[in-house]
Enzyme design. Structure first.
Site, mmCIF file in Angstrom:
data_model
loop_
_atom_site.group_PDB
_atom_site.id
_atom_site.type_symbol
_atom_site.label_atom_id
_atom_site.label_comp_id
_atom_site.label_asym_id
_atom_site.label_seq_id
_atom_site.Cartn_x
_atom_site.Cartn_y
_atom_site.Cartn_z
ATOM 1 N N ASN A 154 -4.466 4.212 -7.438
ATOM 2 C CA ASN A 154 -5.860 4.505 -7.058
ATOM 3 C C ASN A 154 -6.123 5.996 -6.858
ATOM 4 O OD1 ASN A 154 -4.418 4.643 -4.664
ATOM 5 N ND2 ASN A 154 -6.074 3.803 -3.431
ATOM 6 N N GLU A 252 2.960 3.823 3.292
ATOM 7 C CA GLU A 252 1.505 3.871 3.484
ATOM 8 C C GLU A 252 0.918 2.652 2.802
ATOM 9 O OE1 GLU A 252 -0.302 5.686 5.275
ATOM 10 O OE2 GLU A 252 1.139 7.244 5.774
ATOM 11 N N CYS A 286 -7.428 2.800 -0.052
ATOM 12 C CA CYS A 286 -6.881 2.193 1.172
ATOM 13 C C CYS A 286 -7.848 2.453 2.313
ATOM 14 C CB CYS A 286 -5.530 2.768 1.569
ATOM 15 S SG CYS A 286 -4.629 3.537 0.282
ATOM 16 N N GLU A 467 1.450 11.093 6.157
ATOM 17 C CA GLU A 467 1.553 12.027 5.039
ATOM 18 C C GLU A 467 0.631 13.203 5.321
ATOM 19 O OE1 GLU A 467 1.105 8.890 1.650
ATOM 20 O OE2 GLU A 467 2.786 10.226 1.260
HETATM 21 C C1 UN1 Z 1 -6.688 6.236 -0.287
HETATM 22 O O1 UN1 Z 1 -7.569 5.789 0.428
HETATM 23 O O2 UN1 Z 1 -6.033 5.471 -0.994
HETATM 24 O O3 UN1 Z 1 -9.513 10.174 2.442
HETATM 25 C C2 UN1 Z 1 -6.425 7.696 -0.334
HETATM 26 C C3 UN1 Z 1 -9.717 9.841 1.279
HETATM 27 C C4 UN1 Z 1 -8.962 10.515 0.174
HETATM 28 C C5 UN1 Z 1 -7.618 9.891 -0.008
HETATM 29 C C6 UN1 Z 1 -7.677 8.411 0.038
HETATM 30 N N1 UN1 Z 1 -8.856 11.917 0.444
HETATM 31 O O4 UN1 Z 1 -10.523 8.969 1.011
#
Ligand code: UN1
Length: 497
Positions: A154, A252, A286, A467
């Site tokens: 993603n 994660e 996510c 992370e």
């Molecule tokens: C993710 O949600 O899989 O904060 C990563 C964010 C992005 C990174 C998301 N900078 O939505």
């Protein structure tokens, strides 16, 4: 269509085919007739070669002064800027999310390059007074050896950069296994690292499936650390595989993130945030705002405006700059979305306010498209309000007040991101304190983390690591406490004279 290019693995500084000669296709989820590239279908023997190269390279790389290692990272950041547009276009073709977002994804890798390059001159330890005379003490970070990085589709370049760059600046070597849906973006990043002067064997890439590449990689005896981003289910398997030998893991995983809209919120602002968080990346973050917990006093206004906007979202091929939402990544993912919508309607008996349809006609005929779907009057315990769907499905859950909203917000197995929309500073601070997530926003959506703060979540979202930010250094290094006695005699700590 032009013939697709064949991409090799990167092992010990060479671009090589896998030993079995097998390959797999990487297809465009917006138009599956397009083969974006052909990649190596590797197996355990390729993994073994990559780990051996990384192990050998570690002997020298760990001794390269960190500021020198960082010079490479600065060059990587600069080269990524030059290639940002090309890489983002390719990322949209392999992953489907719209160009604005793939440019953001590449930008995140640029940001991480410069940020971690700065760590070449920091990685601060501590010095502290000793309890005995003529004694000095300090703590220093030390690298750990070969890191196995298993990355998701993603954020095809950003998340690999979150792992590769801190691993390198700390002095580790690595083998990365990209997601099978998005190996091209990792290939692009690795190629840049190579061109910017990373010595041979320090960075290795092996493409292929989780079972044939991920498994032997995470189980390899010469791997010291596994950093994984993906589903909670696979994360659990990684954790179990690594537990017997206490191999470090950095996991994660999932989220069921919520936006809380209070009675004093600026509703239009909350609608914007919920659209961006719920349907950005087609809900495949996510950090996606898959739940909106809305105060009853503004429920009708919020719901009407949100549904109207969700219905109007322009869906299509992300290469078209006017498109607002792309396809799901795969048929499997789309089937999951459709299955949950059915659960929402039949099992949960939630109210479907808009969407609920796979798009198959005309320009959608060859892709994995689904319309933006909203469920209303959702009970917090329904499956669609508890389980991660990873698609364009948002549930609206009514609440009575802030405390009730926070209780619902905290009432899932996950704890990645959340947000509150309110004009009341007191309510904002209560929410900041009481919501148990790794990331929290006030008057903003649940997405949009920046690279210099820790990223990750509580409960079943992670295993306590973060992370990005300086927290990433804690994942990719170990502390060593050092005591230097210059008294010329045996001094005994904690022992009375
Ligand atoms: C993710 O949600 O899989 O904060 C990563 C964010 C992005 C990174 C998301 N900078 O939505």
């Amino acid at each position: 269509m032009p013939e697709a290019k064949v991409y090799n693995n990167f092992i010990n500084g060479e671009w090589v085919p896998c030993k079995s000669g097998r390959t797999f296709e990487n297809r465009n989820p917006a138009d599956t007739r397009e083969v974006v590239g052909i990649f190596q279908k590797s197996a355990a023997d390729d993994v073994n070669a990559a780990v051996a190269a990384a192990k050998e390279a570690y002997k020298k790389w760990r001794l390269v002064p960190a500021p020198r290692r960082a010079e490479i990272l600065f060059r990587v950041g600069k080269m990524l800027i030059d290639k940002k547009e090309d890489f983002s276009q390719e990322m949209t073709r392999e992953m489907g999310k719209i160009l604005k977002e793939t440019r953001g994804d590449t930008q995140e890798a640029i940001d991480m390059s410069f940020y971690m390059a700065g760590e070449g001159r920091r990685q601060f330890g501590q010095t502290t007074p000793a309890e005995l005379p003529n004694k000095f003490m300090m703590s220093v970070r030390m690298p750990m050896g070969v890191c196995a990085l298993i990355t998701p589709w993603n954020f095809p370049m950003a998340i690999p950069s979150w792992k590769i760059l801190p691993a390198l600046v700390c002095g580790n070597t690595l083998v990365i296994k990209p997601a099978t849906y998005t190996p091209l973006s990792v290939y692009n990043l690795i190629k840049v690292l190579d061109e910017c002067g990373v010595p041979k064997g320090v960075v290795n890439m092996v493409t292929g499936s989780g079972s044939e590449v991920g498994e032997p990689l995470m189980r390899h005896d010469d791997v010291s650390l596994v950093s994984f981003t993906g589903s909670t289910e696979v994360g659990k398997a990684v954790s179990e595989a690594c537990a017997p030998t206490f191999k470090h893991t950095n996991l994660e995983m999932g989220g069921k993130n919520a936006i809380m809209v209070m009675d004093d919120a600026i509703v239009d602002l909350a609608v914007e945030g919920a659209l961006w968080g719920g349907f950005g990346t087609t809900g495949q973050r996510c950090t996606a705002a898959s739940r909106v917990i809305c105060h009853k006093a503004v429920l009708k206004e919020f719901t009407d405006k949100f549904v109207e906007r969700a219905k109007a979202l322009k869906i299509g091929n992300g290469l078209d700059e006017t498109v607002e939402m792309g396809p799901s990544i795969s048929e499997d993912q789309l089937q999951t979305v459709m299955r949950y919508i059915e659960i929402g309607i039949k099992e949960d008996k939630a109210k479907l306010l808009c969407g609920g349809n796979r798009l198959t006609k005309g320009e959608y005929a060859h892709g994995y498209f689904h319309d933006a779907t909203v469920f209303g009057e959702v009970d917090p315990n329904m499956r669609i309000a508890q389980e991660e769907i990873f698609g364009p499905v948002v549930t609206i859950i009514p609440c009575d007040n802030l405390e009730h909203g926070i209780e619902i917000c905290n009432g899932t197995q996950y704890g990645l991101s959340a947000s509150v929309y309110t004009q009341d500073v007191n309510k904002a601070f209560v929410a900041m304190r009481d919501v148990y997530t790794g990331i929290f926003y006030v008057n903003s959506s649940t997405i949009g983390a920046e690279v210099h703060l820790p990223f990750g979540g509580t409960k079943q979202t992670g295993n306590g690591h973060r992370e990005a930010g300086t927290a990433a250094l804690d994942v990719f290094s170990e502390w060593k406490a050092i005591y230097i006695d210059f008294s010329g005699k045996l001094q005994k700590a904690q022992i009375d004279d």
